[in-house]
Write a protein that holds these residues in place. Sequence first.
Motif, PDB file in Angstrom:
ATOM      1  N   HIS A 168     -13.240  16.218  36.118  1.00 46.69           N
ATOM      2  CA  HIS A 168     -11.409  16.605  35.437  1.00 46.69           C
ATOM      3  C   HIS A 168     -10.617  16.596  36.444  1.00 46.69           C
ATOM      4  CE1 HIS A 168     -14.206  19.456  32.971  1.00 46.69           C
ATOM      5  NE2 HIS A 168     -14.057  17.666  32.424  1.00 46.69           N
ATOM      6  N   GLY A 169     -10.972  16.412  37.000  1.00 49.26           N
ATOM      7  CA  GLY A 169      -9.416  16.664  38.833  1.00 49.26           C
ATOM      8  C   GLY A 169      -9.183  15.276  39.153  1.00 49.26           C
ATOM      9  N   ASP A 170     -10.235  14.271  38.212  1.00 49.65           N
ATOM     10  CA  ASP A 170      -9.922  12.744  39.119  1.00 49.65           C
ATOM     11  C   ASP A 170      -8.900  11.937  38.059  1.00 49.65           C
ATOM     12  OD1 ASP A 170      -9.634   9.892  40.264  1.00 49.65           O
ATOM     13  OD2 ASP A 170     -11.707   9.929  40.125  1.00 49.65           O
ATOM     14  N   ARG A 171      -7.319  11.748  39.174  1.00 54.74           N
ATOM     15  CA  ARG A 171      -6.098  11.651  38.389  1.00 54.74           C
ATOM     16  C   ARG A 171      -6.320   9.679  38.511  1.00 54.74           C
ATOM     17  NH1 ARG A 171      -1.579  13.787  38.984  1.00 54.74           N
ATOM     18  NH2 ARG A 171      -2.652  15.955  39.484  1.00 54.74           N
ATOM     19  N   THR A 172      -7.170   9.776  39.397  1.00 48.93           N
ATOM     20  CA  THR A 172      -6.847   7.911  39.267  1.00 48.93           C
ATOM     21  C   THR A 172      -8.212   7.134  38.285  1.00 48.93           C
ATOM     22  OG1 THR A 172      -8.643   8.300  41.103  1.00 48.93           O
ATOM     23  CG2 THR A 172      -6.361   8.481  41.664  1.00 48.93           C
ATOM     24  N   SER A 173      -9.019   8.485  37.541  1.00 50.09           N
ATOM     25  CA  SER A 173      -9.931   7.756  36.663  1.00 50.09           C
ATOM     26  C   SER A 173      -9.205   7.237  35.682  1.00 50.09           C
ATOM     27  CB  SER A 173     -10.905   8.958  36.556  1.00 50.09           C
ATOM     28  OG  SER A 173     -10.158   9.608  35.688  1.00 50.09           O
ATOM     29  N   GLU A 174     -10.414   6.602  34.495  1.00 48.76           N
ATOM     30  CA  GLU A 174      -9.577   5.348  33.746  1.00 48.76           C
ATOM     31  C   GLU A 174      -9.042   6.370  32.296  1.00 48.76           C
ATOM     32  OE1 GLU A 174      -9.180   2.625  31.047  1.00 48.76           O
ATOM     33  OE2 GLU A 174      -8.989   2.860  33.172  1.00 48.76           O
ATOM     34  N   ALA A 175     -10.029   7.759  32.904  1.00 50.91           N
ATOM     35  CA  ALA A 175      -9.666   8.626  31.658  1.00 50.91           C
ATOM     36  C   ALA A 175      -8.818   9.227  31.751  1.00 50.91           C
ATOM     37  CB  ALA A 175     -10.737   9.931  31.429  1.00 50.91           C
TER      38      ALA A 175
END
Length: 361
Positions: free
Chosen positions: A41-48
Motif C-alpha cells: 500500500h505504501g510502495d509508491r514505485t509499484s506499478e499500482a
Amino acid sequence: MFYFRLALPIMSLIFIAIPAAQAQDQSPVTSIVESWIASPHGDRTSEAFVHWNEDGAVPQDCATCHSGPGLMDFLGADGSLAGKVDAPAPTGSPIDCVACHNKSAAELEQITFPSGVVMTEASPSAICMVCHQGRASSDSVNAAIAGADDDSINGELGFINVHYAASAATMFGGAVRGGYQYDGKTYAERFAHVPDFNTCTTCHDPHTTKVVAIDQCSTCHQGAETVRDIRITPADIDGDGDTKEGIRAEIESLHEKLGEAVMVYAKEVSGKAIVYDAHAYPYFFNDLNENGAADPDEAKFPNRYQSWTPRLLRAAYNYQFLAKEHGAYAHNPRYAIQLAYDSLEDLSSKAAVDMAGMTRP
C-alpha cells in the motif's frame, strides 16, 4: 528527518518534521510508518501507483484504489459526495495513513460489490473491502454471453478480467458472485472462521499486510508448519491420492488442471489454441506455435485470444479469478474449489477433460 502526514479532527492535513533522534523515542509511530512504507500500500514505485505517470493523473475509474486522495474522494472524506470519485487523482500518491484513518472510513459499513450486492461489514475490514473485491462478477459474464450458443465462437466476446486480489469477493463467496457461478449449483457463502480470526485485520497486520504468525493458528491447526499446510477436509479434492497436503496445494492442483482443460477445449472446440500469461494484458493469447507456453512474441495485445465461446469464457474467467487471488485457500477454500471444479465439469461436457477422483465439497 522523519515526516508524518496526519489527519486532524477537522480533516485538514499537516506534515510534521521530527528529528531522527527524537523519532527514536517515538518507536510505536516510527514502526508503524516504516511498516507502511515497506508494504504494497505504501510502495509508491509499484506499478499500482506509477501506471498512469505518463498520463499525469489517475483516471476516475481507477483512482479509488490506486491513489490515497482518490480513496478519500470515494469515501467522501474530502467533503465530496460518498460513493463515487469526482475527478482524476494525482499520481505518486499511494494509499497512505489518512486514506484509511479518517471518520468516513471508520464509519463505513455498507460495501457494494461489482454484482450490485450490498454487504454489511461492521468491522475495520470494511475499508479493505472497498478495493479488494474485484471489478467483475458472474453477472458481468452472463451479461456478455446472454443469448449466445455455449459452444459457438462469438466475435463480440472479449476476455472479462476480475482484476486483482478479489479477496473480499472470495470471502463472501456465493453471496456476492465474484467468481463465475454455474446455474443449478450451490456455492459456499461467507467463510466463517473463529471469532478472533474472522476479519481482514485480525489475520493480516493492517500496516504490513503480512499474515499473522503461524503459532497463532497452530493451536487449532496442529501439525501445520505454515499457513499453507493447513488442511480443512479429509477428502481428496484433486484426485491425486494425497489427502495429507495442505488445502492450498489441492486448490493449486485443481487450478492447474483447469488451465490445461481450457487449452484442450480451445483446441478441440474453438479450433484455436490458447495460452495464458499472468503478466501480460489481456492474459489469454493465441498459441501460434501450439507449444503450450506464452512466448514473448505471443503475449502481446494484437495477438489476444479472440475465439471465445461462452463456455470457454466462463472457465477462463474463473481461472483468472483464482490466479489473481493467491489467498483463496485461506479466505474461502470451499468456494475456490467449487469454482474450479464446476468449470472443469462444464468444459468436460464438450472436451476430453479427465476429472477422475476429483471431489466437490
